[in-house]
Design a protein around this motif. Structure first.
Motif, PDB file in Angstrom:
ATOM      1  N   LEU A  76     -20.945 -12.718  -7.838  1.00  0.00           N
ATOM      2  CA  LEU A  76     -20.011 -13.200  -6.818  1.00  0.00           C
ATOM      3  C   LEU A  76     -18.586 -12.783  -7.177  1.00  0.00           C
ATOM      4  O   LEU A  76     -17.805 -12.382  -6.311  1.00  0.00           O
ATOM      5  CB  LEU A  76     -20.108 -14.729  -6.698  1.00  0.00           C
ATOM      6  N   ILE A 288     -23.240 -14.288   1.204  1.00  0.00           N
ATOM      7  CA  ILE A 288     -22.346 -14.097   0.063  1.00  0.00           C
ATOM      8  C   ILE A 288     -20.971 -13.590   0.513  1.00  0.00           C
ATOM      9  O   ILE A 288     -19.971 -13.779  -0.183  1.00  0.00           O
ATOM     10  CB  ILE A 288     -22.980 -13.164  -1.000  1.00  0.00           C
ATOM     11  N   GLN A 291     -18.988 -16.640   0.762  1.00  0.00           N
ATOM     12  CA  GLN A 291     -18.679 -17.172  -0.571  1.00  0.00           C
ATOM     13  C   GLN A 291     -17.580 -16.357  -1.243  1.00  0.00           C
ATOM     14  O   GLN A 291     -16.707 -16.915  -1.912  1.00  0.00           O
ATOM     15  CB  GLN A 291     -19.943 -17.177  -1.435  1.00  0.00           C
ATOM     16  N   ALA A 317     -14.583 -17.453  -8.083  1.00  0.00           N
ATOM     17  CA  ALA A 317     -16.039 -17.314  -8.179  1.00  0.00           C
ATOM     18  C   ALA A 317     -16.579 -18.222  -9.276  1.00  0.00           C
ATOM     19  O   ALA A 317     -17.664 -18.808  -9.149  1.00  0.00           O
ATOM     20  CB  ALA A 317     -16.414 -15.860  -8.456  1.00  0.00           C
ATOM     21  N   PHE A 320     -16.759 -21.727  -7.998  1.00  0.00           N
ATOM     22  CA  PHE A 320     -17.905 -21.812  -7.096  1.00  0.00           C
ATOM     23  C   PHE A 320     -19.194 -22.019  -7.882  1.00  0.00           C
ATOM     24  O   PHE A 320     -19.996 -22.909  -7.575  1.00  0.00           O
ATOM     25  CB  PHE A 320     -17.975 -20.505  -6.298  1.00  0.00           C
ATOM     26  N   SER A 321     -19.397 -21.216  -8.916  1.00  0.00           N
ATOM     27  CA  SER A 321     -20.668 -21.315  -9.625  1.00  0.00           C
ATOM     28  C   SER A 321     -20.703 -22.548 -10.539  1.00  0.00           C
ATOM     29  O   SER A 321     -21.772 -23.087 -10.807  1.00  0.00           O
ATOM     30  CB  SER A 321     -20.958 -20.031 -10.396  1.00  0.00           C
ATOM     31  N   GLN A 324     -21.884 -25.232  -8.297  1.00  0.00           N
ATOM     32  CA  GLN A 324     -23.302 -25.031  -8.023  1.00  0.00           C
ATOM     33  C   GLN A 324     -24.145 -25.495  -9.222  1.00  0.00           C
ATOM     34  O   GLN A 324     -25.093 -26.271  -9.073  1.00  0.00           O
ATOM     35  CB  GLN A 324     -23.540 -23.539  -7.773  1.00  0.00           C
ATOM     36  N   GLN A 338     -23.313 -27.746  -0.248  1.00  0.00           N
ATOM     37  CA  GLN A 338     -22.453 -27.191   0.803  1.00  0.00           C
ATOM     38  C   GLN A 338     -21.294 -28.121   1.132  1.00  0.00           C
ATOM     39  O   GLN A 338     -20.205 -27.676   1.478  1.00  0.00           O
ATOM     40  CB  GLN A 338     -23.273 -26.937   2.061  1.00  0.00           C
ATOM     41  N   VAL A 341     -18.715 -27.470  -1.521  1.00  0.00           N
ATOM     42  CA  VAL A 341     -18.066 -26.170  -1.350  1.00  0.00           C
ATOM     43  C   VAL A 341     -17.053 -26.202  -0.212  1.00  0.00           C
ATOM     44  O   VAL A 341     -15.914 -25.752  -0.352  1.00  0.00           O
ATOM     45  CB  VAL A 341     -19.123 -25.073  -1.109  1.00  0.00           C
TER      46      VAL A 341
END
Ligand SMILES: Nc1ncnc2c1ncn2[C@@H]1O[C@H](COP(=O)(O)OP(=O)(O)OP(=O)(O)O)[C@@H](O)[C@H]1O
Ligand SMILES: [Mg+2]
Lengths: 362, 290
Positions: A76, A288, A291, A317, A320-321, A324, A338, A341
Motif C-alpha cells: 500500500l 486499493i 486506500q 499507509a 492504515f495497516s 487493520q 471500515q 478507516v
C-alpha cells in the motif's frame, strides 16, 4: 548596474543580514506544524500507542505483529507514494488497483505453460511485456486527461472498470480461470522472488523484502519532489496548471509522466505479490486505489493538489495497516475496520487542514 | 551607443497582421507592432482592448489565428511559453502566474530551475536559488523576510515584485510587462521604471503595458494604441506629446484629474509618499534624457 544601485543593494543586504525585526522566533512546535508530514507522524504515534495500550495483552507490541503491520503496509505504501506525487501534481488515479490486478494477471498469463492456456514466454520477456502494458495504461490515462481536459477522476474511473474488466476477461478467455498459480515453477522465478517476493527472518518473525522497496520508493520520491527541477514542477502544476505552463513548465509531459509512474508502482506491487505468493488473482488490488488516496491524505497531501509530502503518504499507509492489524489482534470483529478507516480519514483531513491554515497564518 | 544604433534598424520582435479569435470572439484583428533592441514599445488601450491577448500571443501562451510572428527577422511559431522563454522572451503576466502555496524561491525559478550535479542525478540548486531570490528582491527594494515564505502570504505588491524580478532575471532578449506597476507602491513603481531603462541600456527590447501615461511616457520610445482589438494609433515619442497621449488613452482625462487630485491631497496632507511619486517619475524622465 550603476554604482548607486550597487550601493543600494549592499545596504539592503546589510539591513537584511542581522535578524529581521519583522520576523519573530517561533517555537519548534510551530515550525514542525509547517511540515505537511507532521499529521502522519503524529497519527503513527497515536495509533500505535493506542493499540499498544488497548491490545497489550494481545501481543500488539511484538515482533510478529510488527512484521505483520509492515508487510501489510509495504505494498500500500508503494502505491501511496506514487499516488501522492500524482495528487500533489493535481490529479487522481482511480485505476491503480485495477492496473495492479491486470499487471499480475498479465505476468501469469504470459509465463504460464501452453497447456494451462498461457503464452509460455520466457520470464524476462514476460515481465518486460507486462511492464510495458502497465506503462501503456498509465500513458493512456495521462494522454486522455491532457487531451480531453476532463477531470482525471472521471477518466481514471473509466480506467478502473476497463482494466479490471480486462484482468478478468482475458485470463478467463485464455485459461478459463481468474486465479493463476505456479509462478514458482517457472524457470528463473527464483531470482525474481529473491529480489521482490522473499522475506527475511528477524527475531522470530518474517519481514517481507517489499518493506525495503517501500522505503526505497518513499526516499527516492521524496528526493525527487523536494530536490529536483521535476519536483518543483510537480508542486507548480498542482498549485496552478496554467500559471506553471506560462512560466515554462512542460505541463502535459509532466502529468503523463506522473500517470506512468503510478502505473509503474502498480506493476511493482503486482510483481511483489505474484512473486511473494506465487499466484495472481484477477481481483487483486480491488479498492486499493481508495486506500492509497486515504494514505496520501492522512500523510498531508492536499486533495486539491500543490501541497503534500510523499514520506507522509508512506506513513499514512503505515497508519492504515496498524489499524487493520490492531483490529485483528484485538479480536474486534473485522466488520468494524471500515468504520475506523473512515473515521481516521475524516479526522486526518480536518487535522491537516487546521494545521496548514495555522502554518500559513504564522 | 554606436552598436545599438546599428541594431535599432533591425526589429527584434515583430508581428504582422496578427489576429486572434476565441471561438466567435475576435480578440485581435490585423494587429502589427514591433520592438527594437534597446527600445521600449508601450502598449496602451482601454480595458478589454486586447493588450493581454496580444502579449500572451507574443509569449507563446496563445497561438495566433492568423498573421505572422517574427523574431530577429525569422518567422517563428511557439508551441508553448517554454519555447518563447528559451529564446529569451520573459513575461510578467497580468495575473502574475504565481503559485500561492509555493515558497518565493520555488516560484522565482519555476520552469527555469538551476541544477547542479552530474546528469542522471541533477539536483535543483536550492542554495543558489534562495540567494538569487533574496538578491533580486533586494534590488527591487524589497527585503524579504524569509525566501521560504509561501507566495500566497505576500502582500499584493510584494507578489507583483517577485513576478517582475523573475522576468527581469530571465528576460535575456525581450521583456514583456503586463501592467507591472498596477499594485505597486511609489518606490517600487519607480524601481520598475528604472529597470525598464536599465534593460533598454542593455539592448533588451521591452514591451510595456500600462494604464498610466505618466509611467509610459518617460520610458517609452514607441506608443501603440489598441482599441477594440485593432491598432488605432502608432506613434514615436517625437510624434506625440504627453498631453495628447493622455487624452488619447480612453479615460485618460479621468486619470489626469485623479492624479491632480492625488497631488493636491499630497500637499494638503503633507504626504511624502505621494509627493515622492512626482519626484520619482521626474527623475526617471531625467535619466532618459541624458
Ligand atoms: N480565452 C478567451 N476566450 C474568450 N474571450 C477572450 C479570451 N481571452 C480574452 N478574451 C476577450 O478578448 C478581449 C481582450 O481581452 P484582453 O484581456 O486582451 O484585454 P486587455 O486589453 O488586456 O484588458 P485589461 O486592460 O482589462 O487588462 C476581451 O473582450 C476578452 O473578453
Ligand atoms: Mg490585460
Amino acid at each position: 548596474m550603476t554604482e548607486t544601485d550597487r550601493k543600494e543593494v549592499e545596504e539592503t543586504r546589510q539591513e537584511a543580514a542581522p535578524a529581521d525585526e519583522r520576523v519573530r522566533q517561533v517555537g519548534l512546535g510551530a515550525r514542525l506544524a509547517g511540515k505537511p508530514a507532521i499529521g502522519a507522524v503524529l497519527a503513527v504515534i497515536i495509533v500505535w500507542v493506542l493499540f499498544a495500550v488497548v491490545a497489550f495483552d494481545n501481543n500488539f507490541v511484538s515482533m510478529a505483529t510488527t512484521a505483520a503491520i509492515l508487510n501489510r503496509a509495504a505494498p500500500l505504501g508503494i502505491l501511496a507514494v506514487a499516488v501522492a506525487l500524482l495528487m500533489i501534481g493535481g490529479e487522481f488515479d482511480l485505476s491503480v488497483g485495477s492496473v495492479l490486478g491486470f499487471s499480475g494477471m498479465a505476468i501469469m498469463v504470459l509465463v504460464s505453460p501452453s497447456a494451462a492456456g498461457g503464452l509460455a514466454l520466457p520470464l524476462g520477456l514476460a515481465l518486460l511485456i507486462a511492464l510495458g502494458l502497465a506503462v501503456l495504461a498509465g500513458f493512456l490515462n495521462g494522454v486522455l486527461v491532457q487531451t480531453t481536459k476532463l477531470p482525471s477522476f472521471i477518466i481514471t474511473l473509466g480506467g478502473l472498470f476497463v482494466f479490471r474488466g480486462l484482468a478478468i476477461a482475458i485470463p478467463r478467455t485464455m485459461t478459463n480461470r481468474t486465479q493463476l498459480g505456479g509462478f514458482d515453477d517457472i524457470p528463473g522465478s527464483g531470482a525474481v522472488t529473491d529480489v521482490f517476493g522473499a522475506s527475511i527472518g528477524l527475531g522470530g518473525a518474517n519481514f517481507d523484502i517489499s518493506i525495503l522497496w517501500w522505503v526505497a520508493f518513499a526516499v527516492s520520491a521524496a528526493l525527487v519532489l523536494g530536490r529536483t527541477r521535476f519536483g518543483n514542477w510537480i508542486f507548480g502544476v498542482g498549485g496552478d496548471q496554467d500559471a506553471s505552463r506560462n512560466v515554462g513548465v512542460p505541463v502535459s509531459g509532466l502529468k503523463v509522466a506522473l500517470f506512468i509512474f503510478t502505473a509503474f508502482a502498480a506493476f511493482s506491487v503486482a510483481l511483489i505479490q505474484v512473486s511473494g505468493t506465487g499466484t495472481a488473482d484477477s481481483l487483486r488490488g480491488t479498492l486499493i486505489e481508495l486506500q492509497a488516496i486515504i494514505a496520501a491524505v492522512v500523510g498531508g497531501v492536499l486533495l486539491t493538489g500543490g501541497y503534500g509530502s510523499v514520506v507522509g503518504a508512506a506513513l499514512g499507509a503505515l497508519v492504515f495497516s496498524m489499524v487493520q492489524q490492531g483490529i485483528i489482534v484485538t479480536g474486534i470483529d473485522g466488520d468494524w475496520f471500515q468504520v475506523f478507516v473512515g473515521g481516521i480519514l475524516v479526522l486526518a483531513v480536518i487535522f491537516n487542514n487546521a494545521i496548514r491554515k495555522r502554518a500559513q497564518r504564522r | 551607443m554606436s552598436d545599438t544604433a546599428t541594431l535599432t534598424d533591425g526589429r527584434l520582435l515583430e508581428v504582422r497582421d496578427l489576429s486572434k479569435y476565441f471561438g466567435n470572439v475576435i480578440a485581435l484583428q490585423d494587429v502589427s507592432m514591433f520592438v527594437r533592441p534597446g527600445e521600449v514599445t508601450c502598449l496602451l488601450g482601454d480595458n478589454g482592448a486586447g493588450k493581454s491577448t496580444l502579449i500572451k500571443t507574443l509569449s507563446g501562451v496563445h497561438k495566433p489565428s492568423a498573421g505572422e510572428y517574427l523574431f530577429e527577422g525569422e518567422l517563428v511559431e511557439f508551441n508553448s511559453p517554454r519555447e518563447a522563454l528559451a529564446m529569451g522572451i520573459a513575461t510578467v503576466y497580468q495575473d502574475l502566474a504565481m503559485i500561492p502555496l509555493m515558497s518565493i524561491w520555488r516560484n522565482f525559478f519555476l520552469g527555469s530551475e538551476p541544477t547542479k550535479g552530474v546528469p542522471p542525478i541533477r539536483r535543483f540548486d536550492i542554495d543558489h536559488a534562495k540567494d538569487v531570490t533574496r538578491e533580486e528582491m533586494a534590488k527591487m527594494g524589497i527585503d524579504i523576510r524569509d525566501p521560504d515564505q509561501p507566495v500566497g502570504t505576500l502582500s499584493g505588491g510584494e507578489r507583483q515584485s517577485v513576478a517582475i524580478a523573475r522576468a527581469v532575471y530571465f528576460g535575456a532578449r525581450v521583456l514583456i510587462l503586463d501592467e507591472p506597476t498596477a499594485s505597486l507602491g511609489v518606490k517600487q513603481a519607480g524601481v520598475v521604471l528604472k529597470y525598464i531603462l536599465q534593460a533598454k541600456k542593455r539592448g533588451i527590447g521591452v514591451i510595456f503595458i500600462t494604464h498610466n501615461p505618466h509611467h509610459a511616457y518617460p520610458v517609452g520610445d514607441h506608443f501603440v494604441i489598441l482599441r477594440r482589438g485593432q491598432v488605432s494609433g502608432d506613434y514615436t515619442k517625437e510624434e506625440i506629446p504627453l498631453e495628447q497621449l493622455v487624452s488619447m488613452m480612453a479615460g485618460g482625462a479621468d486619470l489626469e484629474a485623479l492624479s491632480h487630485e492625488l497631488q493636491s491631497a499630497a500637499v494638503e496632507e503633507h504626504d511624502e509618499a505621494l509627493a515622492a511619486l512626482a519626484h520619482d517619475v521626474e527623475e526617471v524622465g531625467g535619466d532618459h534624457r541624458e
